[in-house]
Design a protein around this motif. Structure first.
Motif, PDB file in Angstrom:
ATOM      1  N   SER A 104       0.735  -1.309  -0.077  1.00  0.00           N
ATOM      2  CA  SER A 104       0.080  -0.167  -0.064  1.00  0.00           C
ATOM      3  C   SER A 104       0.761   1.194   0.129  1.00  0.00           C
ATOM      4  CB  SER A 104      -0.964  -0.003   1.318  1.00  0.00           C
ATOM      5  OG  SER A 104      -1.686  -1.098   1.006  1.00  0.00           O
ATOM      6  N   LEU A 125      -3.985  -2.582   2.605  1.00  0.00           N
ATOM      7  CA  LEU A 125      -5.003  -3.551   1.893  1.00  0.00           C
ATOM      8  C   LEU A 125      -4.707  -4.833   2.270  1.00  0.00           C
ATOM      9  CD1 LEU A 125      -7.550  -3.862   0.207  1.00  0.00           C
ATOM     10  CD2 LEU A 125      -5.965  -3.659  -1.624  1.00  0.00           C
ATOM     11  N   ASN A 126      -3.367  -5.327   1.969  1.00  0.00           N
ATOM     12  CA  ASN A 126      -2.891  -6.505   2.100  1.00  0.00           C
ATOM     13  C   ASN A 126      -2.404  -6.905   3.363  1.00  0.00           C
ATOM     14  OD1 ASN A 126      -3.309  -7.145  -0.677  1.00  0.00           O
ATOM     15  ND2 ASN A 126      -1.497  -6.349  -1.409  1.00  0.00           N
TER      16      ASN A 126
END
Length: 163
Positions: A104, A125-126
């Motif tokens: 990100s 996000l991950n």
């Protein structure tokens, strides 16, 4: 918990171990001053240097720690954690910029709080993983592996840093 890495296969073992639980090799002590990070996949035919990464812990300055890039392009590169807060992300203004879509723009930060270093996910996000577990906030210890997107970084500090 500080881990002991096997110099033969790179497996992370508990600090009380005398032998590697994966391959049986005699392990170095946590207080040793050189850490060897074995190739993440020794059988992979990758271009570039094929040597293991060696890090001399005595060259890490007092009051700082380092993140060593493990595997892939730039393997063995290290980042010094000397600021009160180190921002990590894909954005070019990040203190540590990791250029890949799996990271990100503003992924996580590592803060130096007293004698400790703490990693904090800042809404990536991950996610941010420490030793293969997704975390929002956790104190780092010697040998912890931080995964940020596709990047794997090993946290190292001087063994005499904490009392």
């Amino acid at each position: 918990m500080s881990y002991v890495f096997c110099n033969q296969c790179g497996h992370r073992n508990p600090p009380v171990s005398a032998f590697c639980s994966a391959c049986g090799t005699v392990l170095d002590l946590v207080s040793d001053h050189t850490i060897t990070l074995a190739k993440t996949d020794a059988l992979q035919d990758a271009p570039g240097p094929q040597d293991d990464v060696q890090v001399s812990l005595s060259q890490i300055s007092q009051g700082t720690a380092i993140l060593v890039l493990r595997g892939g392009e730039g393997e063995g590169d290290h980042f010094v954690l000397s600021a009160a807060v180190t921002n990590i992300g894909r954005h070019a203004d990040s203190d540590i910029s990791l250029d890949d879509i799996t990271v990100s723009r503003r992924h996580c930060e590592i803060s130096h709080e007293g004698d400790s270093f703490v990693v904090r996910d800042v809404g990536s996000l991950n996610g941010t993983y420490v030793n293969q577990k997704r975390v929002d906030l956790i104190e780092l210890t010697q040998g912890d592996e931080i995964q940020i997107g596709k990047f794997h970084l090993v946290f190292l500090e001087r063994p005499d840093e904490k009392s």
